[in-house]
Design a protein around this motif. Structure first.
Motif, PDB file in Angstrom:
ATOM      1  N   ALA A 185      -7.105  -9.147  -0.294  1.00  0.00           N
ATOM      2  CA  ALA A 185      -6.652  -8.199   0.625  1.00  0.00           C
ATOM      3  C   ALA A 185      -6.152  -9.014   1.962  1.00  0.00           C
ATOM      4  O   ALA A 185      -4.876  -8.416   2.581  1.00  0.00           O
ATOM      5  CB  ALA A 185      -7.624  -7.130   0.965  1.00  0.00           C
ATOM      6  N   ARG A 186      -6.751  -9.857   2.441  1.00  0.00           N
ATOM      7  CA  ARG A 186      -6.371 -10.423   3.601  1.00  0.00           C
ATOM      8  C   ARG A 186      -4.920 -11.142   3.462  1.00  0.00           C
ATOM      9  O   ARG A 186      -4.083 -11.223   4.208  1.00  0.00           O
ATOM     10  CB  ARG A 186      -7.493 -11.407   4.034  1.00  0.00           C
ATOM     11  CG  ARG A 186      -6.930 -12.327   5.237  1.00  0.00           C
ATOM     12  CD  ARG A 186      -7.638 -13.655   5.468  1.00  0.00           C
ATOM     13  NE  ARG A 186      -7.749 -14.432   4.132  1.00  0.00           N
ATOM     14  CZ  ARG A 186      -8.275 -15.600   4.082  1.00  0.00           C
ATOM     15  NH1 ARG A 186      -8.922 -16.171   4.933  1.00  0.00           N
ATOM     16  NH2 ARG A 186      -7.811 -16.492   3.116  1.00  0.00           N
ATOM     17  N   ASN A 187      -4.866 -11.957   2.322  1.00  0.00           N
ATOM     18  CA  ASN A 187      -3.572 -12.736   2.078  1.00  0.00           C
ATOM     19  C   ASN A 187      -2.379 -11.817   1.808  1.00  0.00           C
ATOM     20  O   ASN A 187      -1.509 -11.823   2.414  1.00  0.00           O
ATOM     21  CB  ASN A 187      -3.771 -13.510   0.558  1.00  0.00           C
ATOM     22  CG  ASN A 187      -4.797 -14.669   0.998  1.00  0.00           C
ATOM     23  OD1 ASN A 187      -4.919 -15.307   2.095  1.00  0.00           O
ATOM     24  ND2 ASN A 187      -5.175 -15.223  -0.120  1.00  0.00           N
ATOM     25  N   LEU A 188      -2.524 -10.649   1.207  1.00  0.00           N
ATOM     26  CA  LEU A 188      -1.441  -9.570   0.999  1.00  0.00           C
ATOM     27  C   LEU A 188      -1.183  -9.063   2.288  1.00  0.00           C
ATOM     28  O   LEU A 188       0.105  -8.936   2.487  1.00  0.00           O
ATOM     29  CB  LEU A 188      -2.018  -8.400   0.203  1.00  0.00           C
ATOM     30  CG  LEU A 188      -1.205  -7.309  -0.244  1.00  0.00           C
ATOM     31  CD1 LEU A 188      -0.223  -7.706  -1.078  1.00  0.00           C
ATOM     32  CD2 LEU A 188      -1.803  -6.265  -0.780  1.00  0.00           C
ATOM     33  N   VAL A 189      -2.187  -8.766   3.109  1.00  0.00           N
ATOM     34  CA  VAL A 189      -1.904  -7.999   4.622  1.00  0.00           C
ATOM     35  C   VAL A 189      -1.113  -9.162   5.524  1.00  0.00           C
ATOM     36  O   VAL A 189       0.153  -8.858   6.251  1.00  0.00           O
ATOM     37  CB  VAL A 189      -2.992  -7.305   5.140  1.00  0.00           C
ATOM     38  CG1 VAL A 189      -2.743  -7.042   6.642  1.00  0.00           C
ATOM     39  CG2 VAL A 189      -3.540  -6.059   4.259  1.00  0.00           C
ATOM     40  N   LEU A 190      -1.595 -10.281   5.427  1.00  0.00           N
ATOM     41  CA  LEU A 190      -1.029 -11.376   6.305  1.00  0.00           C
ATOM     42  C   LEU A 190       0.445 -11.715   5.772  1.00  0.00           C
ATOM     43  O   LEU A 190       1.404 -11.596   6.525  1.00  0.00           O
ATOM     44  CB  LEU A 190      -1.889 -12.610   6.540  1.00  0.00           C
ATOM     45  CG  LEU A 190      -3.103 -12.333   7.293  1.00  0.00           C
ATOM     46  CD1 LEU A 190      -3.906 -13.766   7.254  1.00  0.00           C
ATOM     47  CD2 LEU A 190      -2.732 -12.112   8.790  1.00  0.00           C
ATOM     48  N   ARG A 191       0.525 -11.669   4.717  1.00  0.00           N
ATOM     49  CA  ARG A 191       1.853 -11.995   4.104  1.00  0.00           C
ATOM     50  C   ARG A 191       2.842 -10.861   4.382  1.00  0.00           C
ATOM     51  O   ARG A 191       4.105 -11.138   4.587  1.00  0.00           O
ATOM     52  CB  ARG A 191       1.680 -12.338   2.662  1.00  0.00           C
ATOM     53  CG  ARG A 191       1.404 -13.755   2.378  1.00  0.00           C
ATOM     54  CD  ARG A 191       1.191 -14.015   0.902  1.00  0.00           C
ATOM     55  NE  ARG A 191       0.363 -15.419   0.722  1.00  0.00           N
ATOM     56  CZ  ARG A 191      -0.050 -15.882  -0.434  1.00  0.00           C
ATOM     57  NH1 ARG A 191      -0.222 -15.098  -1.417  1.00  0.00           N
ATOM     58  NH2 ARG A 191      -0.678 -16.945  -0.409  1.00  0.00           N
ATOM     59  N   ALA A 192       2.476  -9.660   4.185  1.00  0.00           N
ATOM     60  CA  ALA A 192       3.291  -8.625   4.539  1.00  0.00           C
ATOM     61  C   ALA A 192       3.676  -8.537   6.049  1.00  0.00           C
ATOM     62  O   ALA A 192       4.816  -8.294   6.287  1.00  0.00           O
ATOM     63  CB  ALA A 192       2.543  -7.228   4.160  1.00  0.00           C
ATOM     64  N   ALA A 193       2.646  -8.952   6.816  1.00  0.00           N
ATOM     65  CA  ALA A 193       2.865  -9.041   8.365  1.00  0.00           C
ATOM     66  C   ALA A 193       4.037 -10.034   8.703  1.00  0.00           C
ATOM     67  O   ALA A 193       5.070  -9.841   9.182  1.00  0.00           O
ATOM     68  CB  ALA A 193       1.824  -9.096   8.875  1.00  0.00           C
ATOM     69  N   LEU A 194       4.088 -11.027   7.882  1.00  0.00           N
ATOM     70  CA  LEU A 194       4.903 -12.398   8.164  1.00  0.00           C
ATOM     71  C   LEU A 194       6.398 -11.977   7.704  1.00  0.00           C
ATOM     72  O   LEU A 194       7.330 -12.005   8.314  1.00  0.00           O
ATOM     73  CB  LEU A 194       4.569 -13.699   7.523  1.00  0.00           C
ATOM     74  CG  LEU A 194       3.420 -14.456   8.155  1.00  0.00           C
ATOM     75  CD1 LEU A 194       2.920 -15.402   7.216  1.00  0.00           C
ATOM     76  CD2 LEU A 194       3.805 -14.815   9.816  1.00  0.00           C
ATOM     77  N   ILE A 195       6.407 -11.145   6.477  1.00  0.00           N
ATOM     78  CA  ILE A 195       7.605 -10.726   5.972  1.00  0.00           C
ATOM     79  C   ILE A 195       8.211  -9.668   6.858  1.00  0.00           C
ATOM     80  O   ILE A 195       9.548  -9.675   7.089  1.00  0.00           O
ATOM     81  CB  ILE A 195       7.570 -10.308   4.547  1.00  0.00           C
ATOM     82  CG1 ILE A 195       7.213 -11.383   3.702  1.00  0.00           C
ATOM     83  CG2 ILE A 195       8.934  -9.405   4.114  1.00  0.00           C
ATOM     84  CD1 ILE A 195       6.722 -11.187   2.211  1.00  0.00           C
TER      85      ILE A 195
END
Length: 87
Positions: free
Chosen positions: A9-19
């Motif tokens: 979940a963390r990786n998904l949310v942080l990658r979505a934030a960066l994108i």
């Protein structure tokens, strides 16, 4: 939740934030670079004044910043700290 699910979940949310932050920057650069042309096209096609259009663009970037920071980055950092504390 176990550590593995929190990490995903963390990786998904942080990658979505960066994108989303990256796309916001690209959109801002394109808007600033083509502002004169874009204002002319929108003004003639939609009969919108340049003052209203500039307010609308400012509101869009304000909402995009709010979404990127408070709805994606903050929960991602909270999940990151939670995973770090669990290990």
């Amino acid at each position: 939740m176990n550590k593995e699910n929190l990490t995903i979940a963390r990786n998904l949310v942080l990658r979505a934030a960066l994108i989303s932050i990256g796309m916001t920057w690209l959109t801002a650069l394109a808007t600033m670079g083509l502002w004169d042309t874009w204002v002319q096209v929108v003004s003639t096609n939609f009969r919108v004044s340049s003052e209203f259009l500039s307010e609308l663009v400012t509101q869009f970037f304000t909402c995009a910043k709010f979404f990127s920071i408070y709805l994606l980055l903050v929960p991602g950092l909270a999940l990151h700290w939670t995973v770090k504390k669990m290990s």
